[in-house]
Design a protein around this motif. Structure first.
Motif, PDB file in Angstrom:
ATOM      1  N   TYR A   4      29.624 -25.197  11.645  1.00  0.00           N
ATOM      2  CA  TYR A   4      30.991 -26.036  11.820  1.00  0.00           C
ATOM      3  C   TYR A   4      31.401 -26.557  10.123  1.00  0.00           C
ATOM      4  O   TYR A   4      32.701 -27.254  10.766  1.00  0.00           O
ATOM      5  CB  TYR A   4      30.804 -26.762  12.786  1.00  0.00           C
ATOM      6  N   LYS A   9      34.639 -29.557  10.177  1.00  0.00           N
ATOM      7  CA  LYS A   9      33.900 -30.190  11.756  1.00  0.00           C
ATOM      8  C   LYS A   9      32.072 -30.195  11.068  1.00  0.00           C
ATOM      9  O   LYS A   9      31.744 -30.103  11.339  1.00  0.00           O
ATOM     10  CB  LYS A   9      33.926 -29.605  12.548  1.00  0.00           C
ATOM     11  N   TYR A  11      30.719 -33.355  10.744  1.00  0.00           N
ATOM     12  CA  TYR A  11      29.324 -33.194  11.727  1.00  0.00           C
ATOM     13  C   TYR A  11      29.439 -33.281  12.700  1.00  0.00           C
ATOM     14  O   TYR A  11      28.136 -33.406  13.501  1.00  0.00           O
ATOM     15  CB  TYR A  11      30.862 -34.868  12.071  1.00  0.00           C
ATOM     16  N   ARG A  12      30.437 -31.831  13.043  1.00  0.00           N
ATOM     17  CA  ARG A  12      28.909 -31.333  14.167  1.00  0.00           C
ATOM     18  C   ARG A  12      27.963 -30.309  13.515  1.00  0.00           C
ATOM     19  O   ARG A  12      27.056 -30.187  14.763  1.00  0.00           O
ATOM     20  CB  ARG A  12      30.595 -30.254  14.995  1.00  0.00           C
ATOM     21  N   SER A  13      28.074 -30.059  12.431  1.00  0.00           N
ATOM     22  CA  SER A  13      27.080 -29.703  12.095  1.00  0.00           C
ATOM     23  C   SER A  13      25.689 -30.409  11.742  1.00  0.00           C
ATOM     24  O   SER A  13      24.803 -29.382  12.325  1.00  0.00           O
ATOM     25  CB  SER A  13      26.887 -28.866  10.538  1.00  0.00           C
ATOM     26  N   GLN A  15      25.624 -32.715  14.141  1.00  0.00           N
ATOM     27  CA  GLN A  15      24.716 -32.795  15.471  1.00  0.00           C
ATOM     28  C   GLN A  15      23.883 -32.123  15.468  1.00  0.00           C
ATOM     29  O   GLN A  15      23.134 -31.909  16.493  1.00  0.00           O
ATOM     30  CB  GLN A  15      26.089 -33.354  15.976  1.00  0.00           C
ATOM     31  N   ARG A  16      24.295 -30.355  15.423  1.00  0.00           N
ATOM     32  CA  ARG A  16      23.813 -29.493  16.473  1.00  0.00           C
ATOM     33  C   ARG A  16      21.941 -29.752  15.478  1.00  0.00           C
ATOM     34  O   ARG A  16      21.395 -29.084  15.718  1.00  0.00           O
ATOM     35  CB  ARG A  16      24.193 -28.416  15.627  1.00  0.00           C
ATOM     36  N   GLU A 145      32.926 -39.892  12.642  1.00  0.00           N
ATOM     37  CA  GLU A 145      32.688 -38.150  12.873  1.00  0.00           C
ATOM     38  C   GLU A 145      33.827 -37.482  11.664  1.00  0.00           C
ATOM     39  O   GLU A 145      35.038 -37.784  12.886  1.00  0.00           O
ATOM     40  CB  GLU A 145      32.617 -37.410  14.283  1.00  0.00           C
ATOM     41  N   GLU A 147      36.784 -34.933   9.987  1.00  0.00           N
ATOM     42  CA  GLU A 147      36.586 -33.843   9.763  1.00  0.00           C
ATOM     43  C   GLU A 147      37.315 -33.600   7.994  1.00  0.00           C
ATOM     44  O   GLU A 147      37.521 -34.429   7.078  1.00  0.00           O
ATOM     45  CB  GLU A 147      38.113 -33.084  10.616  1.00  0.00           C
TER      46      GLU A 147
END
Length: 174
Positions: A4, A9, A11-13, A15-16, A145, A147
């Motif tokens: 991500y 992104k 913030y998605r990394s 989260q994952r 979060e 970007e």
């Protein structure tokens, strides 16, 4: 989980990675997924816990979010890296980050100076390069979060599509 970063992104990394660590790793028997020959999975977990991911074949580290409020890496050749996390919240390490909990990197400082990217740094940024040297890195967390990785074109992680690996002269003749 860290891909991500390449679509702005980060913030998605984070989260994952939290989901992956929570789902696939534990302190119970079989708590490391797959075959851990040569400690590949254990070292991946170690990097995730530090809030970093080393990009293979480069000196680049993707910045995630540590699972701890700070740590020191003492390398007998490269020196000492002291990492502190401002705004650390232990509630951020669950598989799902609760709303309003600081878990995402907003800013990075190296030896008190703002680093342009909140997504990447180099081993050279992390370590001073001499056995007796010490580098202080601070990660400032937010609950937003966010970007993007910074304001400059070199703040995104290096990739083939952005020309980040152009310095690698593949097939160049001597």
């Amino acid at each position: 989980p860290t891909m991500y970063h390449y679509i702005s992104k980060p913030y998605r990394s984070v989260q994952r990675v939290r989901e992956v660590v929570s789902t696939y790793f534990s302190l119970k028997p079989g708590g490391i997924p797959g075959n851990d020959d040569n400690a590949a999975m254990a070292s991946l977990l170690g990097w995730y816990l530090l809030g970093l991911y080393p990009t293979p074949g480069t000196k680049e580290l993707l910045i995630l979010s540590p699972f701890m409020p700070g740590y020191t890496i003492d390398n007998p050749v490269l020196g000492k890296a002291v990492v502190s996390v401002r705004g650390y919240d232990a509630r951020s390490i669950d598989g799902k980050i609760p709303k309003g909990v600081k878990a995402y990197v907003e800013q990075v400082t190296i030896d008190g100076k703002a680093h342009s990217s909140r997504c990447r740094l180099s081993f050279d940024d992390l370590f001073p390069g001499t056995p007796e040297g010490e580098r202080k890195v601070e990660l400032v967390l937010t609950d937003r979060e966010m970007e993007g990785c910074g304001d400059g074109p070199g703040d995104e992680p290096a990739s083939l599509s952005t020309g980040g690996f152009l310095d690698l002269k593949m097939g160049a003749k001597a």
